[in-house]
Enzyme design. Structure first.
Site, short mmCIF file in Angstrom:
data_model
loop_
_atom_site.label_atom_id
_atom_site.label_comp_id
_atom_site.label_asym_id
_atom_site.label_seq_id
_atom_site.Cartn_x
_atom_site.Cartn_y
_atom_site.Cartn_z
N HIS A 134 -9.36 22.42 67.35
CA HIS A 134 -8.63 23.21 68.34
C HIS A 134 -8.48 22.34 69.59
O HIS A 134 -9.31 21.45 69.84
CB HIS A 134 -9.49 24.45 68.66
CG HIS A 134 -8.86 25.44 69.59
ND1 HIS A 134 -8.93 25.32 70.95
CD2 HIS A 134 -8.18 26.58 69.33
CE1 HIS A 134 -8.31 26.35 71.50
NE2 HIS A 134 -7.85 27.13 70.54
N ASP A 211 -18.25 23.36 67.24
CA ASP A 211 -17.42 24.43 67.78
C ASP A 211 -17.50 25.57 66.77
O ASP A 211 -16.88 25.52 65.71
CB ASP A 211 -15.99 23.90 67.94
CG ASP A 211 -15.00 25.00 68.25
OD1 ASP A 211 -15.38 26.19 68.22
OD2 ASP A 211 -13.83 24.67 68.51
N GLN A 214 -14.96 30.11 65.32
CA GLN A 214 -14.45 30.87 64.17
C GLN A 214 -15.52 31.02 63.09
O GLN A 214 -15.23 31.55 62.02
CB GLN A 214 -13.23 30.16 63.57
CG GLN A 214 -12.06 30.00 64.54
CD GLN A 214 -11.35 31.31 64.82
OE1 GLN A 214 -11.54 32.32 64.15
NE2 GLN A 214 -10.51 31.30 65.85
N LYS A 237 -14.30 36.76 70.12
CA LYS A 237 -13.98 36.67 68.69
C LYS A 237 -15.09 37.31 67.85
O LYS A 237 -14.96 37.46 66.64
CB LYS A 237 -13.80 35.21 68.28
CG LYS A 237 -12.62 34.52 68.97
CD LYS A 237 -12.44 33.14 68.44
CE LYS A 237 -11.66 32.23 69.37
NZ LYS A 237 -10.23 32.51 69.46
N CYS A 375 -3.00 26.53 68.92
CA CYS A 375 -3.72 25.56 69.77
C CYS A 375 -4.34 24.47 68.91
O CYS A 375 -5.46 24.01 69.18
CB CYS A 375 -4.77 26.24 70.64
SG CYS A 375 -4.10 27.49 71.72
#
Ligand code: C6P
Length: 418
Positions: A134, A211, A214, A237, A375
Site C-alpha cells: 500500500h 503492515d 488487512q 478496518k 492506494c
C-alpha cells in the site's frame, strides 16, 4: 458460546444471521435494494458494542487522561489503559508497554520511519519492501531515501500475486536496514509467508515491520510467534472507530527510539535546558489522543475475541472460496491475485467495462465494492490494469450476498454487451 469453543480449542461456526443484528447499518436498503456491503477492506462497519462504548465514554465519564486527579479523568484514564491491555492480549504482545496508540496504520509506519529508521539510516543503506505494498508502506520510505541517500529495494511478485522468495533472499543484503512488508495485501488478498520472511531477515540481523492493516480483521495474529519487531494496524478496518491505530513494537526497540512528536504527556520533565522523555509507550503519544476512539477500539477487540478470530477466519475462507468459484465462472471476468493463500479480498477486472463503471453499476443494485487503484498503484502497474473492482469481505457477509454480487455483475455484462 465462543468462549466455550475457544476453551475446547475448536474454531466453531459463526451464527452470521445473529451477528448481523449487531451491526445496525447493515439492515438498510440502498437505491431500493438491501445493502450488500463488500467494501470492508476500505473500512469495516461497527457493531453496537463499539458505537455504545464511544457513546458511553462521552455520556458518562469523559475527561482528559493522565492529567486529572478528579474522578472523570481517572475513570477515562483507567478505560483508556484497559484498552491497551486488550490490544496487548489481542496481539499476544509481551507487555502492554509495547502497544502505542496512533491515528492509524499510516501514522504507525511513519512513526517507525522517523523514530527508528531515520536516525540509523546512511546514504547507500537499503529499505526492503515488496511490490504489493500500500502507498503508506512505500511513500514514507521514499521520503527517507530522498533525505538520506538510502535506497528503496522492491521484492518482485509472481503473476499469482505471491512474493518471489528467491529474489527476497537475494535482496536481504549487508545494507538492508529494515524489511517492511504487508501481512495481507489489500489489492490482491495474498497472505504473505511473513513468519518465514522474518526468520530469514533476523538471521541477517535485519528488523522487520509488518503492515497488518488487512490481516488483523481476518485471522488471529500473534506478534511473538511471528517474531515481528513492529506491527501496524488501523482500528477502523477492525470494526472499530476511525482515527485510531496501533503500533506494536518490541519494548527494547521502542525504548531506544526517539520520540515521533514533541508535546504534552510524552515527557518526564521539561526545562529549557533539558527535557527527559517518558518511557514507551507514552513517549510516542504526544498530545491529547483519541480517548473515546481508543476505548471503542478496546470494545472492538472484546467483540472479536468473543466471536473468535479462528471462527471468523474459517468462515471467511469458505466465503472467499465460494465467491472465487462463482466469480471465476463469469465469462470475461479476470481475478487479479490468485495466490493459494488469500484472505478476504477479490480484485477483478472485466472485458469491456471499466472498474469505475462496474463499481457504479453494482452500487445501483445495492452492492458496495471499491473501484480504483486501492492506494497500491505499483500493483496495478504490475498487472497492467488501470484499476480493479474489489469485493472485500467481513465477518457479516453471506453466501447469499455473494449470489447478489454475481447477479449484479451479470447485469454489468449485459449492459456492456460482454
Ligand atoms: N487500505 C483500502 O481500501 P489507514 O488509511 O492508515 O487506516 O490504512 C492504510 C493502509 C495501510 N496498509 C494497508 C495494507 C491498507 O489496506 C491500508 C488502507 C484501504 O484498501 C484504504 S486505501
Amino acid at each position: 458460546m465462543s468462549n466455550l469453543k475457544a476453551q475446547l480449542g475448536l474454531p466453531g461456526r459463526l451464527d452470521v444471521a445473529r451477528l448481523r443484528e449487531d451491526f445496525p447499518i447493515l439492515s438498510q436498503t440502498v437505491h431500493g435494494r438491501p445493502l450488500v456491503y463488500l467494501d470492508n477492506g476500505a473500512s469495516a462497519q461497527k457493531p453496537e458494542a463499539v458505537i455504545e462504548a464511544e457513546r458511553r465514554c462521552y455520556r458518562e465519564y469523559y475527561a482528559n487522561i493522565h492529567r486529572g486527579v478528579h474522578y472523570l479523568s481517572q475513570t477515562s484514564t483507567t478505560e483508556y489503559e484497559a484498552a491497551r491491555g486488550k490490544v496487548q492480549r489481542f496481539l499476544n504482545a509481551a507487555s502492554d508497554k509495547e502497544i502505542v496508540f496512533t491515528r492509524g496504520t499510516t501514522e504507525s509506519i511513519n512513526l517507525v520511519a522517523h523514530s527508528y529508521v531515520r536516525p540509523r539510516l546512511r546514504a547507500g543503506d537499503e529499505i526492503l519492501v515488496s511490490a504489493m505494498e500500500h502507498h503508506s508502506n512505500i511513500v514514507p520510505w521514499q521520503l527517507l531515501c530522498e533525505e538520506t541517500g538510502a535506497v528503496l529495494k522492491v521484492i518482485p511478485i509472481s503473476e499469482a500475486g505471491e512474493i518471489d522468495l528467491d529474489a527476497f533472499a537475494e535482496l536481504l543484503g549487508e545494507r538492508t536496514r529494515l524489511l517492511s512488508v504487508v501481512h495481507v495485501s489489500n489489492a490482491l488478498g495474498t497472505v504473505n509467508p511473513v513468519a518465514e520472511m522474518i526468520r530469514q531477515a533476523h538471521a541477517k540481523g535485519i528488523p522487520v515491520l509488518l503492515d497488518g492493516a488487512q490481516a488483523v480483521p481476518h485471522m488471529p495474529v500473534d506478534v511473538q510467534a511471528l517474531g515481528a519487531d513492529f506491527y501496524a494496524f488501523s482500528a477502523h478496518k477492525l470494526y472499530g472507530p476511525t482515527g485510531v491505530g496501533v503500533l506494536y513494537g518490541k519494548y527494547d526497540l521502542l525504548k531506544a527510539m526517539r520520540p515521533y512528536q514533541g508535546g504534552g504527556d510524552m515527557i518526564k520533565t521539561v526545562s529549557f535546558e533539558k527535557t527527559i522523555y517518558a518511557d514507551p509507550p507514552n513517549r510516542f503519544e504526544a498530545g491529547t489522543p483519541n480517548i473515546a476512539g481508543v476505548i471503542a477500539l478496546g470494545a472492538a477487540v472484546d467483540y472479536l475475541s468473543e466471536v473468535g478470530l479462528e471462527a471468523i477466519a474459517a468462515y471467511e475462507q469458505e466465503l472467499l472460496d465460494y465467491a472465487t468459484e462463482r466469480l471465476s465462472a463469469i465469462p470475461g471476468l479476470r481475478i487479479i491475485g490468485t495466490a493459494p493463500n488469500k484472505a478476504g479480498v477479490i480484485s477483478f477486472v472485466m472485458d469491456g467495462a471499466h472498474p469505475h463503471d462496474i463499481g457504479t453499476l453494482l452500487d445501483e443494485q445495492g452492492v458496495a465494492v471499491r473501484a480504483g487503484h486501492h492506494c497500491a498503484e505499483p500493483v496495478m502497474r504490475r498487472y497492467a490494469v488501470p484499476a480493479t473492482a474489489r469485493a472485500s469481505f467481513g465477518l457479516y457477509n453471506t453466501r447469499e450476498e455473494v449470489d447478489v454480487l454475481v447477479a449484479a455483475i451479470e447485469k454489468v455484462r449485459e449492459l456492456f454487451g460482454a
